[in-house]
Design a protein around this motif. Structure first.
Motif: not given
Length: 163
Positions: A39-47
């Motif tokens: 649900a909340w991965p440790n990755a940048a949100d690129v939306s």
């Protein structure tokens, strides 16, 4: 008498820890390889949309794109490599993911672009049932025609007899 050697060792430890922290931070700057399906991965949100979260993961030359809603619910995910898109069985709307070559279609008033890069555009359309129709459109990468026979370059496109 024992203070100087102990102080020197403490300084070395601090420097070593600082150096390790710098190295681990530079490793984190690379694209994440784990977290797909969370649900909340440790990755940048690129939306490119304020209504969705999009996360990109890379592993073994395959790019994974996950779409979440604002509550963290995983809606869908796809895997992409060499202009091939595979819909993954991940997310509540996995059954509503479509793929196509070329530009994404849909009702411009209801369809929203949620991710875009040089070869991929992902759009989302909320259906009357509340499900999310996700369309992944890819643009093929054009590879230049390279001449391998300097005497007769007509065989570069597969034609000619080379000599």
């Amino acid at each position: 008498m024992f203070r100087k050697p102990f102080g020197f060792a403490a300084h070395i430890r601090v420097i070593t820890i600082a150096f390790a922290a710098v190295l681990s931070t530079s490793a984190l700057a690379q694209a994440p390889t784990t977290g797909l399906g969370q649900a909340w991965p440790n990755a940048a949100d690129v939306s490119v949309s304020p209504h969705y979260h999009v996360y990109v993961f890379t592993r073994d030359g395959i790019r994974y794109v996950q779409i979440n809603d604002l509550n963290g619910t995983v809606r869908a995910a796809v895997a992409m490599a060499d202009n091939v898109v595979l819909v993954l069985p991940v997310g509540v709307d996995a059954a509503y993911v479509t793929t196509q070559r070329g530009t994404a279609s849909g009702n411009a008033g209801l369809t929203e672009t949620i991710y875009s890069d040089s070869t991929t555009r992902i759009t989302a359309t909320v259906m009357s049932t509340g499900a999310l129709q996700i369309n992944v459109a890819t643009t093929p990468v054009v590879v230049p025609n390279i001449c391998t026979n300097p005497v007769n370059c007509s065989n570069a496109a597969g034609g000619g007899n080379g000599g």
